[in-house]
Design an enzyme around this catalytic site. Structure first.
Site, PDB file in Angstrom:
ATOM      1  CE  LYS A   9      -3.937  -2.192   2.336  1.00  0.00           C
ATOM      2  NZ  LYS A   9      -5.038  -2.234   3.305  1.00  0.00           N
ATOM      3  CE1 TYR A  49      -9.501  -3.433  -0.129  1.00  0.00           C
ATOM      4  CE2 TYR A  49      -8.744  -1.625  -0.602  1.00  0.00           C
ATOM      5  CZ  TYR A  49      -8.398  -2.507  -0.004  1.00  0.00           C
ATOM      6  OH  TYR A  49      -7.062  -3.000   0.380  1.00  0.00           O
ATOM      7  CG  PHE A  57     -13.877   2.133   6.951  1.00  0.00           C
ATOM      8  CD1 PHE A  57     -13.342   1.729   5.857  1.00  0.00           C
ATOM      9  CD2 PHE A  57     -15.004   1.345   7.585  1.00  0.00           C
ATOM     10  CE1 PHE A  57     -13.440   0.155   5.649  1.00  0.00           C
ATOM     11  CE2 PHE A  57     -15.072   0.083   7.428  1.00  0.00           C
ATOM     12  CZ  PHE A  57     -14.493  -0.703   6.316  1.00  0.00           C
ATOM     13  NE  ARG A  85      -6.489 -12.725   4.384  1.00  0.00           N
ATOM     14  CZ  ARG A  85      -7.243 -11.682   4.345  1.00  0.00           C
ATOM     15  NH1 ARG A  85      -6.983 -10.596   3.557  1.00  0.00           N
ATOM     16  NH2 ARG A  85      -8.176 -11.734   5.285  1.00  0.00           N
ATOM     17  CB  THR A  91      -8.246  -6.253   9.026  1.00  0.00           C
ATOM     18  OG1 THR A  91      -8.549  -7.171   8.459  1.00  0.00           O
ATOM     19  CG2 THR A  91      -8.468  -4.859   8.459  1.00  0.00           C
ATOM     20  CG  ASN A 112      -4.036  -2.903   6.980  1.00  0.00           C
ATOM     21  OD1 ASN A 112      -3.870  -2.506   5.767  1.00  0.00           O
ATOM     22  ND2 ASN A 112      -5.099  -3.543   7.086  1.00  0.00           N
ATOM     23  CG  HIS A 115      -5.203  -6.585  -0.841  1.00  0.00           C
ATOM     24  ND1 HIS A 115      -6.378  -6.795  -0.321  1.00  0.00           N
ATOM     25  CD2 HIS A 115      -4.949  -7.474  -1.934  1.00  0.00           C
ATOM     26  CE1 HIS A 115      -6.962  -7.605  -1.001  1.00  0.00           C
ATOM     27  NE2 HIS A 115      -6.260  -8.178  -1.974  1.00  0.00           N
ATOM     28  CD  GLU A 126      -8.031  -9.782  -4.571  1.00  0.00           C
ATOM     29  OE1 GLU A 126      -6.853  -9.995  -3.807  1.00  0.00           O
ATOM     30  OE2 GLU A 126      -9.028  -9.366  -3.554  1.00  0.00           O
TER      31      GLU A 126
HETATM   32  N1  UDP Z   1     -10.441  -0.953   6.410  1.00  0.00           N
HETATM   33  C1  UDP Z   1     -10.548   0.131   7.398  1.00  0.00           C
HETATM   34  N2  UDP Z   1     -11.136  -0.091   8.440  1.00  0.00           N
HETATM   35  C2  UDP Z   1     -12.171  -0.857   8.823  1.00  0.00           C
HETATM   36  C3  UDP Z   1     -11.895  -2.220   7.974  1.00  0.00           C
HETATM   37  C4  UDP Z   1     -10.947  -2.123   6.930  1.00  0.00           C
HETATM   38  O1  UDP Z   1     -10.000   1.125   7.180  1.00  0.00           O
HETATM   39  O2  UDP Z   1     -12.801  -1.225   9.741  1.00  0.00           O
HETATM   40  C5  UDP Z   1      -9.490  -1.010   5.601  1.00  0.00           C
HETATM   41  C6  UDP Z   1      -8.105  -1.537   5.694  1.00  0.00           C
HETATM   42  O3  UDP Z   1      -7.210  -0.958   5.156  1.00  0.00           O
HETATM   43  C7  UDP Z   1      -8.289  -3.108   5.200  1.00  0.00           C
HETATM   44  C8  UDP Z   1      -9.045  -2.781   3.976  1.00  0.00           C
HETATM   45  O4  UDP Z   1      -9.928  -1.765   4.290  1.00  0.00           O
HETATM   46  O5  UDP Z   1      -6.963  -3.807   4.972  1.00  0.00           O
HETATM   47  C9  UDP Z   1      -9.937  -4.175   3.455  1.00  0.00           C
HETATM   48  O6  UDP Z   1     -10.522  -4.402   4.482  1.00  0.00           O
HETATM   49  P1  UDP Z   1     -10.864  -6.035   4.598  1.00  0.00           P
HETATM   50  O7  UDP Z   1     -11.790  -6.273   5.418  1.00  0.00           O
HETATM   51  O8  UDP Z   1     -10.932  -6.895   3.137  1.00  0.00           O
HETATM   52  O9  UDP Z   1      -9.131  -6.556   5.467  1.00  0.00           O
HETATM   53  P2  UDP Z   1      -7.894  -7.221   4.932  1.00  0.00           P
HETATM   54  O10 UDP Z   1      -8.534  -8.262   3.885  1.00  0.00           O
HETATM   55  O11 UDP Z   1      -7.082  -6.115   4.345  1.00  0.00           O
HETATM   56  O12 UDP Z   1      -7.537  -7.631   6.207  1.00  0.00           O
HETATM   57 MG    MG Z   2      -9.826  -8.324   2.345  1.00  0.00          MG
END
Ligand code: UDP
Ligand code: MG
Length: 159
Positions: A9, A49, A57, A85, A91, A112, A115, A126
């Site tokens: 990111k 997304y 958010f 993962r 997350t 974070n 991805h 993807e």
């Molecule tokens: N995100 C956020 N707030 C939240 C949940 C997600 O800002 O409460 C952002 C965060 O950058 C995350 C991305 O949205 O990596 C995608 O969310 P996802 O639930 O797919 O999590 P990931 O697969 O990245 O762990």
């Molecule tokens: Mg995700």
């Protein structure tokens, strides 16, 4: 061989830790099948997304993902989706275990660092979203037989 998609990111690129992240995957023994830097358009982000566009958010997430370029990387290996993962962590980086990428490099639930695809089916979607034909590479690696056992080589490489 299984493939998965990671995005380094913009926050990681700004903080100068892109190399540390790529190194972790290399050291683990995951093969880099494709690697490129790109800016994410509104369209590709909304698609990527789609499960989050209605969330309050999302505007913040969108801004953070467009704050600079990302590095898209296709990684390959036995059970690559699940393995990556696990390496990335949960997350919310504050809850991510030490030793994971988010656990070691971030304090944020949004910023974070990386991805990673969350299932084999989504990984295929993807990878196709971020890489065109000719941007992914199949190549022999001399050390494969030292990274995987005989039974695993047969199971995952079919030889
Ligand atoms: N995100 C956020 N707030 C939240 C949940 C997600 O800002 O409460 C952002 C965060 O950058 C995350 C991305 O949205 O990596 C995608 O969310 P996802 O639930 O797919 O999590 P990931 O697969 O990245 O762990
Ligand atoms: Mg995700």
């Amino acid at each position: 061989m299984e493939r998965t998609l990671i995005l380094i990111k913009p926050n990681a690129i700004q903080r100068g830790i892109m190399g540390d992240i790529v190194t972790r995957f290399e050291r683990k023994g995951l093969r880099i099948a494709g690697l490129k830097m790109m800016f994410l358009t509104d369209e590709i982000l909304a698609e990527h997304y789609a499960h989050l566009v209605q969330r309050p958010f999302y505007p913040y997430l969108k801004a953070s993902m467009q704050a600079g370029p990302v590095v898209a990387c296709c990684l390959e290996g036995a059970e690559a989706v699940e393995t990556v993962r696990q390496m990335v962590g949960v997350t919310n980086s504050r809850k991510a275990l030490p030793g994971t990428i988010r656990g070691d490099f971030s304090m944020s639930g949004e910023q974070n660092v990386v991805h990673a695809s969350d299932s084999v089916e989504n990984a295929i979607i993807e990878i196709n979203r971020f890489f065109k034909e000719g941007e992914l590479f199949d190549y022999e690696c001399a050390v494969t037989h030292f990274e995987y056992g005989g039974e695993e080589t047969l199971k995952y490489f079919g030889k």
